[in-house]
Write a protein that holds these residues in place. Structure first.
Motif, short mmCIF file in Angstrom:
data_model
loop_
_atom_site.label_atom_id
_atom_site.label_comp_id
_atom_site.label_asym_id
_atom_site.label_seq_id
_atom_site.Cartn_x
_atom_site.Cartn_y
_atom_site.Cartn_z
N GLY A 268 0.81 -1.21 0.00
CA GLY A 268 0.00 0.00 0.00
C GLY A 268 0.85 1.25 0.00
O GLY A 268 0.58 2.20 -0.75
N MET A 269 1.87 1.29 0.83
CA MET A 269 2.74 2.47 0.90
C MET A 269 3.51 2.66 -0.41
O MET A 269 3.63 3.79 -0.91
N THR A 270 4.02 1.57 -0.96
CA THR A 270 4.77 1.68 -2.22
C THR A 270 3.88 2.18 -3.35
O THR A 270 4.27 3.04 -4.14
N GLY A 271 2.64 1.66 -3.40
CA GLY A 271 1.72 2.10 -4.44
C GLY A 271 1.33 3.56 -4.29
O GLY A 271 1.21 4.28 -5.28
N ALA A 272 1.15 4.00 -3.04
CA ALA A 272 0.78 5.40 -2.82
C ALA A 272 1.90 6.35 -3.19
O ALA A 272 1.66 7.46 -3.68
N VAL A 273 3.16 5.92 -2.98
CA VAL A 273 4.31 6.79 -3.27
C VAL A 273 4.68 6.75 -4.74
O VAL A 273 4.89 7.79 -5.38
N LEU A 274 4.79 5.55 -5.31
CA LEU A 274 5.27 5.40 -6.69
C LEU A 274 4.14 5.40 -7.72
O LEU A 274 4.38 5.70 -8.88
N GLY A 275 2.92 5.06 -7.29
CA GLY A 275 1.81 4.96 -8.23
C GLY A 275 1.57 6.21 -9.06
O GLY A 275 1.45 6.11 -10.29
N PRO A 276 1.52 7.41 -8.45
CA PRO A 276 1.29 8.61 -9.27
C PRO A 276 2.35 8.81 -10.34
O PRO A 276 2.04 9.20 -11.47
N TRP A 277 3.61 8.56 -10.01
CA TRP A 277 4.68 8.72 -10.99
C TRP A 277 4.56 7.71 -12.12
O TRP A 277 4.74 8.04 -13.28
N VAL A 278 4.25 6.47 -11.78
CA VAL A 278 4.10 5.43 -12.80
C VAL A 278 2.93 5.76 -13.73
O VAL A 278 3.05 5.68 -14.97
N LEU A 279 1.81 6.15 -13.15
CA LEU A 279 0.64 6.47 -13.97
C LEU A 279 0.90 7.70 -14.85
O LEU A 279 0.49 7.73 -16.01
N ASP A 280 1.59 8.70 -14.30
CA ASP A 280 1.93 9.88 -15.11
C ASP A 280 2.89 9.50 -16.23
O ASP A 280 2.76 9.99 -17.37
N ALA A 281 3.88 8.64 -15.92
CA ALA A 281 4.84 8.23 -16.95
C ALA A 281 4.16 7.47 -18.08
O ALA A 281 4.59 7.55 -19.23
N LEU A 282 3.09 6.74 -17.74
CA LEU A 282 2.35 5.99 -18.76
C LEU A 282 1.24 6.83 -19.40
O LEU A 282 0.44 6.30 -20.17
N ALA A 283 1.20 8.12 -19.04
CA ALA A 283 0.21 9.05 -19.59
C ALA A 283 -1.22 8.60 -19.31
O ALA A 283 -2.12 8.77 -20.14
N ILE A 284 -1.45 8.04 -18.14
CA ILE A 284 -2.79 7.63 -17.72
C ILE A 284 -3.38 8.78 -16.90
O ILE A 284 -3.02 8.97 -15.74
N ARG A 285 -4.26 9.54 -17.53
CA ARG A 285 -4.83 10.72 -16.90
C ARG A 285 -6.27 10.52 -16.48
O ARG A 285 -6.79 11.27 -15.65
#
Length: 233
Positions: free
Chosen positions: A161-178
């Motif tokens: 949960g902590m890893t997803g909350a920290v890294l998730g926004p960056w990963v989604l932004d990098a994949l252009a998932i808006r």
């Protein structure tokens, strides 16, 4: 510190420590808004540091903070109003969202087990890793069903949960998932309650979708591991 669990007045320092740590984490997040400053993540290390410094074990701290832990967890309780407000959007995306949710839950489970095998981790870790993407209380209950240590299941679930909350926004932004529905679906499916907190910070729709995804993923993961794990291993 052997007398820590006994005096009733020590009930208050545990609550003050918890609330003060979270308040400081909120101030940090407002001043430096970014995924790594998520209050759910940054509020934990100071509490751990104080407990280690004062040689206070976790059961004693938990008894002191029992008033807070007795409150309903916000992740399941908070979404109803946003869900109602965005019910039309949720109905429109229901079929595709459920398909993506099922695929995400299955792929997270399979990837965890296969990665553990590739890294030659002990076989006892495989079941606990497979159920890491559900909220900790459910992971603890699932542990005995898949021959996993409940404490280990809780650790992996919280870390996920902590890893997803920290890294998730960056990963989604990098994949252009808006798209807010897609982002909420990803947070809730993979990072459960802590991810839902991050989704809610991004927007009401993301938080609502993430809350639904968290619950549905928990149901899927609860039904599948006893049948799927032997085949994966």
């Amino acid at each position: 510190w052997q007398w820590w669990p006994n005096p009733p007045w020590l009930f208050y320092p545990a609550i003050v420590l918890t609330l003060a740590s979270y308040a400081a984490a909120r101030v940090l997040n407002v001043r430096y808004p970014a995924p790594p400053t998520n209050p759910v993540v940054t509020a934990v290390p100071p509490v751990i540091g104080v407990l280690l410094l004062c040689e206070i074990d976790y059961p004693a701290y938990l008894r002191g903070a029992s008033l807070i832990s007795a409150l309903p967890p916000p992740a399941p309780v908070a979404p109803p109003l946003p869900l109602y407000r965005h019910r039309a959007t949720l109905r429109r995306y229901a079929a595709s969202a459920l398909a993506g949710l099922a695929a995400g839950a299955l792929s997270a489970m399979a990837a965890a087990v296969l990665l553990a095998q590739w890294l030659a981790l002990g076989a006892t870790l495989h079941p606990a890793l497979a159920i890491k993407s559900v909220t900790a209380p459910i992971a603890v209950q699932l542990g005995p069903l898949v021959a996993a240590e409940p404490g280990l299941c809780a650790v992996f679930a919280i870390a996920t949960g902590m890893t997803g909350a920290v890294l998730g926004p960056w990963v989604l932004d990098a994949l252009a998932i808006r798209d807010p529905v897609a982002r909420g679906l990803a947070y809730g499916t993979i990072s459960h309650g802590i991810g839902t907190a991050q989704a809610a910070a991004e927007g009401a729709l993301q938080g609502a979708v993430s809350g639904v995804a968290m619950g549905c993923a928990a149901v899927i993961v609860s039904l599948l591991p006893p049948r799927l794990l032997p085949w994966l291993v």
